[in-house]
Design an enzyme around this catalytic site. Structure first.
Site, PDB file in Angstrom:
ATOM      1  N   GLY A  44       0.617  -1.073  -0.022  1.00 46.52           N
ATOM      2  CA  GLY A  44      -0.091  -0.097  -0.033  1.00 46.52           C
ATOM      3  C   GLY A  44       0.891   1.240  -0.119  1.00 46.52           C
ATOM      4  O   GLY A  44       1.933   1.282   0.337  1.00 46.52           O
ATOM      5  N   GLN A  49       3.075   9.844   0.973  1.00 45.55           N
ATOM      6  CA  GLN A  49       4.287   9.214   0.853  1.00 45.55           C
ATOM      7  C   GLN A  49       4.933   9.601  -0.562  1.00 45.55           C
ATOM      8  O   GLN A  49       5.890   9.296  -0.741  1.00 45.55           O
ATOM      9  CB  GLN A  49       4.239   7.795   0.907  1.00 45.55           C
ATOM     10  CG  GLN A  49       3.694   7.416   2.190  1.00 45.55           C
ATOM     11  CD  GLN A  49       3.476   5.798   2.446  1.00 45.55           C
ATOM     12  OE1 GLN A  49       2.510   5.167   1.883  1.00 45.55           O
ATOM     13  NE2 GLN A  49       4.668   5.304   2.733  1.00 45.55           N
ATOM     14  N   CYS A  90       6.514  -0.154   6.364  1.00 43.77           N
ATOM     15  CA  CYS A  90       6.161   0.895   5.805  1.00 43.77           C
ATOM     16  C   CYS A  90       7.284   1.480   4.775  1.00 43.77           C
ATOM     17  O   CYS A  90       8.395   1.649   5.242  1.00 43.77           O
ATOM     18  CB  CYS A  90       5.691   2.129   6.756  1.00 43.77           C
ATOM     19  SG  CYS A  90       5.359   3.417   5.944  1.00 43.77           S
ATOM     20  N   LEU A  91       6.980   1.734   3.519  1.00 42.12           N
ATOM     21  CA  LEU A  91       7.872   2.206   2.524  1.00 42.12           C
ATOM     22  C   LEU A  91       8.537   3.539   3.020  1.00 42.12           C
ATOM     23  O   LEU A  91       9.809   3.822   2.670  1.00 42.12           O
ATOM     24  CB  LEU A  91       7.245   2.214   1.107  1.00 42.12           C
ATOM     25  CG  LEU A  91       6.482   1.022   0.631  1.00 42.12           C
ATOM     26  CD1 LEU A  91       6.004   1.399  -0.707  1.00 42.12           C
ATOM     27  CD2 LEU A  91       7.728  -0.098   0.511  1.00 42.12           C
ATOM     28  N   HIS A 133      -3.824   1.011   7.704  1.00 45.82           N
ATOM     29  CA  HIS A 133      -2.182   1.530   7.539  1.00 45.82           C
ATOM     30  C   HIS A 133      -2.355   2.694   6.631  1.00 45.82           C
ATOM     31  O   HIS A 133      -1.900   3.808   7.132  1.00 45.82           O
ATOM     32  CB  HIS A 133      -1.433   0.488   7.225  1.00 45.82           C
ATOM     33  CG  HIS A 133       0.024   1.039   7.002  1.00 45.82           C
ATOM     34  ND1 HIS A 133       1.030   0.484   7.845  1.00 45.82           N
ATOM     35  CD2 HIS A 133       0.569   1.774   6.297  1.00 45.82           C
ATOM     36  CE1 HIS A 133       2.376   1.131   7.384  1.00 45.82           C
ATOM     37  NE2 HIS A 133       1.909   1.898   6.520  1.00 45.82           N
ATOM     38  N   GLU A 134      -3.025   2.503   5.654  1.00 45.77           N
ATOM     39  CA  GLU A 134      -3.078   3.877   4.683  1.00 45.77           C
ATOM     40  C   GLU A 134      -3.890   4.714   5.273  1.00 45.77           C
ATOM     41  O   GLU A 134      -3.794   5.851   4.803  1.00 45.77           O
ATOM     42  CB  GLU A 134      -3.471   3.278   3.179  1.00 45.77           C
ATOM     43  CG  GLU A 134      -2.372   2.004   2.614  1.00 45.77           C
ATOM     44  CD  GLU A 134      -1.136   2.200   2.547  1.00 45.77           C
ATOM     45  OE1 GLU A 134      -0.565   3.674   2.742  1.00 45.77           O
ATOM     46  OE2 GLU A 134      -0.233   1.596   3.028  1.00 45.77           O
ATOM     47  N   HIS A 137      -2.424   7.000   7.370  1.00 47.44           N
ATOM     48  CA  HIS A 137      -1.252   7.794   6.688  1.00 47.44           C
ATOM     49  C   HIS A 137      -1.866   9.261   6.344  1.00 47.44           C
ATOM     50  O   HIS A 137      -1.596  10.321   6.278  1.00 47.44           O
ATOM     51  CB  HIS A 137      -0.902   7.302   5.407  1.00 47.44           C
ATOM     52  CG  HIS A 137       0.637   6.680   5.530  1.00 47.44           C
ATOM     53  ND1 HIS A 137       1.643   7.000   6.070  1.00 47.44           N
ATOM     54  CD2 HIS A 137       0.707   5.319   5.173  1.00 47.44           C
ATOM     55  CE1 HIS A 137       2.723   6.110   6.170  1.00 47.44           C
ATOM     56  NE2 HIS A 137       2.140   4.996   5.444  1.00 47.44           N
TER      57      HIS A 137
END
Ligand code: NI
Length: 168
Positions: A44, A49, A90-91, A133-134, A137
């Site tokens: 995701g 991001q 997480c990226l 999670h997204e 963000h």
């Protein structure tokens, strides 16, 4: 060069703005996000991001084997009382993974890139985790915020390095 924003970038802590215009600009953003997600082999990605403070996220639990979920203005409409604790990463925080406790199932209402509303009912497993999670963000919340201060303290060195751009 990476197109991603990393821990320490203030854009990751902002509350992202709702999307009201569903135009080519939005579709270009979604395309860019899907590409960045695929390049990173991620599950995701949220618009902050890639440096855009808009309520847009993409999720691909099939790693390119199926069309990704495009979530514009997503909202959790219900969450189970039952929780699961699972490993998360997480990226924007490379090299960090932690057990995070979250509701096991969620239902989410969102719009697609054309502005059409849809609902994901009772998502579970990886999809439930990714949705939460997204959406976090988009509210300036990172997965490390869900662990204890003690656990976060143990990450201080790693977080400092990511903030300084020192990671692989
Ligand atoms: Ni993330």
């Amino acid at each position: 060069m990476s197109e991603l924003c990393y821990y320490g970038d203030p854009v990751l802590r902002k509350t992202a703005a709702p999307v009201s215009v569903f135009d080519d600009g939005l579709r270009a953003l979604v395309e860019k996000m899907v590409e960045a997600l695929r390049n990173a082999n991620g599950v995701g990605l949220a618009a902050p991001q890639v440096g855009v403070s808009s309520r847009v996220a993409v999720i691909d639990t099939e790693y390119g084997e199926a069309p990704p979920y495009v979530l514009v203005n997503p909202e959790i409409v219900s969450a189970s009382d039952e929780t699961v604790t699972e490993d998360e990463g997480c990226l924007s925080l490379p090299g960090i993974s932690l057990d995070v406790k979250r509701p096991a199932q969620v239902s989410v209402r969102a719009q697609n890139e054309k502005g059409e509303e849809y609902t994901i009912e009772n998502a579970s497993g990886l999809l439930a985790k990714a949705l939460q999670h997204e959406i976090d963000h988009l509210n300036g919340i990172l997965f490390i915020d869900h662990v204890s201060a003690v656990q976060r303290g143990l990450l201080r060195g790693k977080l400092k390095k990511i903030s300084a751009g020192e990671f692989d």
